[in-house]
Write a protein that holds these residues in place. Sequence first.
Motif, PDB file in Angstrom:
ATOM      1  N   ALA A  37      66.820  37.558 -37.514  1.00  0.00           N
ATOM      2  CA  ALA A  37      68.074  37.543 -36.752  1.00  0.00           C
ATOM      3  C   ALA A  37      67.797  37.393 -35.266  1.00  0.00           C
ATOM      4  CB  ALA A  37      68.866  38.812 -37.015  1.00  0.00           C
ATOM      5  N   MET A  38      68.490  36.434 -34.635  1.00  0.00           N
ATOM      6  CA  MET A  38      68.319  36.156 -33.213  1.00  0.00           C
ATOM      7  C   MET A  38      69.682  35.928 -32.559  1.00  0.00           C
ATOM      8  SD  MET A  38      65.351  33.222 -33.651  1.00  0.00           S
ATOM      9  CE  MET A  38      64.704  33.316 -31.990  1.00  0.00           C
ATOM     10  N   VAL A  39      69.801  36.295 -31.293  1.00  0.00           N
ATOM     11  CA  VAL A  39      70.999  35.974 -30.512  1.00  0.00           C
ATOM     12  C   VAL A  39      70.931  34.508 -30.120  1.00  0.00           C
ATOM     13  CG1 VAL A  39      72.363  36.467 -28.450  1.00  0.00           C
ATOM     14  CG2 VAL A  39      71.111  38.320 -29.596  1.00  0.00           C
ATOM     15  N   CYS A 290      80.074  33.553 -34.165  1.00  0.00           N
ATOM     16  CA  CYS A 290      80.993  34.594 -33.695  1.00  0.00           C
ATOM     17  C   CYS A 290      81.542  34.189 -32.333  1.00  0.00           C
ATOM     18  CB  CYS A 290      80.269  35.935 -33.619  1.00  0.00           C
ATOM     19  SG  CYS A 290      81.379  37.312 -33.265  1.00  0.00           S
ATOM     20  N   ILE A 291      82.345  33.148 -32.357  1.00  0.00           N
ATOM     21  CA  ILE A 291      82.925  32.580 -31.141  1.00  0.00           C
ATOM     22  C   ILE A 291      84.381  32.219 -31.418  1.00  0.00           C
ATOM     23  CG2 ILE A 291      80.732  31.673 -30.282  1.00  0.00           C
ATOM     24  CD1 ILE A 291      81.482  28.943 -31.406  1.00  0.00           C
ATOM     25  N   ASN A 335      70.875  35.418 -39.324  1.00  0.00           N
ATOM     26  CA  ASN A 335      69.825  34.547 -38.821  1.00  0.00           C
ATOM     27  C   ASN A 335      70.180  34.147 -37.378  1.00  0.00           C
ATOM     28  OD1 ASN A 335      68.560  31.229 -39.540  1.00  0.00           O
ATOM     29  ND2 ASN A 335      67.389  32.997 -38.893  1.00  0.00           N
ATOM     30  N   LEU A 336      70.771  32.995 -37.166  1.00  0.00           N
ATOM     31  CA  LEU A 336      71.177  32.599 -35.817  1.00  0.00           C
ATOM     32  C   LEU A 336      72.585  33.130 -35.554  1.00  0.00           C
ATOM     33  CD1 LEU A 336      69.875  28.915 -35.570  1.00  0.00           C
ATOM     34  CD2 LEU A 336      68.690  31.056 -35.028  1.00  0.00           C
ATOM     35  N   VAL A 337      72.664  34.181 -34.766  1.00  0.00           N
ATOM     36  CA  VAL A 337      73.947  34.833 -34.483  1.00  0.00           C
ATOM     37  C   VAL A 337      74.478  34.233 -33.184  1.00  0.00           C
ATOM     38  CG1 VAL A 337      75.118  37.023 -34.081  1.00  0.00           C
ATOM     39  CG2 VAL A 337      73.158  36.910 -35.657  1.00  0.00           C
ATOM     40  N   GLY A 346      74.693  40.841 -24.314  1.00  0.00           N
ATOM     41  CA  GLY A 346      73.650  40.214 -25.113  1.00  0.00           C
ATOM     42  C   GLY A 346      72.447  41.099 -25.372  1.00  0.00           C
ATOM     43  N   LEU A 347      72.052  41.902 -24.394  1.00  0.00           N
ATOM     44  CA  LEU A 347      70.896  42.787 -24.585  1.00  0.00           C
ATOM     45  C   LEU A 347      71.176  43.845 -25.644  1.00  0.00           C
ATOM     46  CD1 LEU A 347      69.633  43.233 -20.909  1.00  0.00           C
ATOM     47  CD2 LEU A 347      68.443  42.082 -22.793  1.00  0.00           C
ATOM     48  N   ALA A 348      72.392  44.372 -25.655  1.00  0.00           N
ATOM     49  CA  ALA A 348      72.754  45.357 -26.678  1.00  0.00           C
ATOM     50  C   ALA A 348      72.773  44.708 -28.057  1.00  0.00           C
ATOM     51  CB  ALA A 348      74.114  45.976 -26.359  1.00  0.00           C
ATOM     52  N   LEU A 349      73.277  43.481 -28.134  1.00  0.00           N
ATOM     53  CA  LEU A 349      73.291  42.764 -29.406  1.00  0.00           C
ATOM     54  C   LEU A 349      71.867  42.478 -29.868  1.00  0.00           C
ATOM     55  CD1 LEU A 349      74.722  41.309 -31.710  1.00  0.00           C
ATOM     56  CD2 LEU A 349      74.970  39.310 -30.213  1.00  0.00           C
TER      57      LEU A 349
END
Length: 362
Positions: A37-39, A290-291, A335-337, A346-349
Amino acid sequence: MRSLAFLSLFLSLQNASSTKSAIPPLTIDELKLSSFAMVMAHDAASGYLSTHFGIKNEIYDWTKTQSFPTLKNARDLLECGGRAFDWRPKLTKDNKLIAHHGDVNIDHDFKGSIAEFTSFLSDNPDEFAVLTVWDCETESGAASTCDAEVSSQLSDLKLIPVTSCDDLLHITVGEAKKLGQLETGGSLLVVTGAGGPGGASCSTGNYDSAIACWGETRRRATSNDTDTDTDTDTDTDTDTDTDTDVEIFGAYSCWDSKDSKNTPLAQMDAYLDTVGGQSSFSTPFNEMQCIWQETTDSVVIGELHLSSLVEDEEKSKLNKRLTQFVKDGRFENLNLVMVNNVCDGGLALKAALDEFNAKKLK
């Protein structure tokens, strides 16, 4: 003799236990890339666009999906937790390799963007990032093609892109890191293979165009429901209510401050649950988008509220909501979030996704 037998059994069990404990635990590098899983920053290059001038402001409001708050370049996305990037190059008629979002040109040099990514990775040599290069456009009059120019400039930078998605189907994170290893430190896996259904290079997009922040609602009602009753004076001088079947129009908004937010949030939650529950897909990468998507209604109504794609993410607190879902263990596979406005939470995610990946090893 019985004591010796028990002693022998005890020692053998002890040896078995110590052998079992000696097996090293799995590491992140041993995870399959498709399960890591990646941002992901949606339309990452759009952060270069400025919305602080003139007539193009409204266009950029609904083109710009990212902000570069500190360094004013793409390194900000990495500093904010992004580790995968949706990148769309364009070769202009003047033979400049820039970026684009739809019909809007993003006038920033491709090599310059790569340098911004690699500067972060050089300073953080244990880090790994993925750049999906796709939707490569060529303007009429250019001396070459966008794909050829991307390949040439990557070669100049000593970067070898993955052009065949089959090469990524079954590899681990560690193997992917080796493919993208930089001489200066860190790893940048550049992927130029064909896009899957609705997705970037080597990705299944899971694109749903209907999930928008703003939209129109309609319902049937009688005139009594809408306070539009009319009194009709008759010959007998008595009042009579006339119920008329009417259609009521309204609008909903995803903003956290709006009473109507549950409509778009329910649509988004259902989408996230569907994608997060997928156990298999045919491409190396699988996107969870998630947009808030753009529809005609969403742009028109959003513009009437002086909003934008970046502001819709902020005011709906969508990235924060997604982070909490990940922490709560709501999803089975990620996977690609993909998110807008990576630098809002973003850092929290990323921290939540790092923990999600760690749990996969147990």
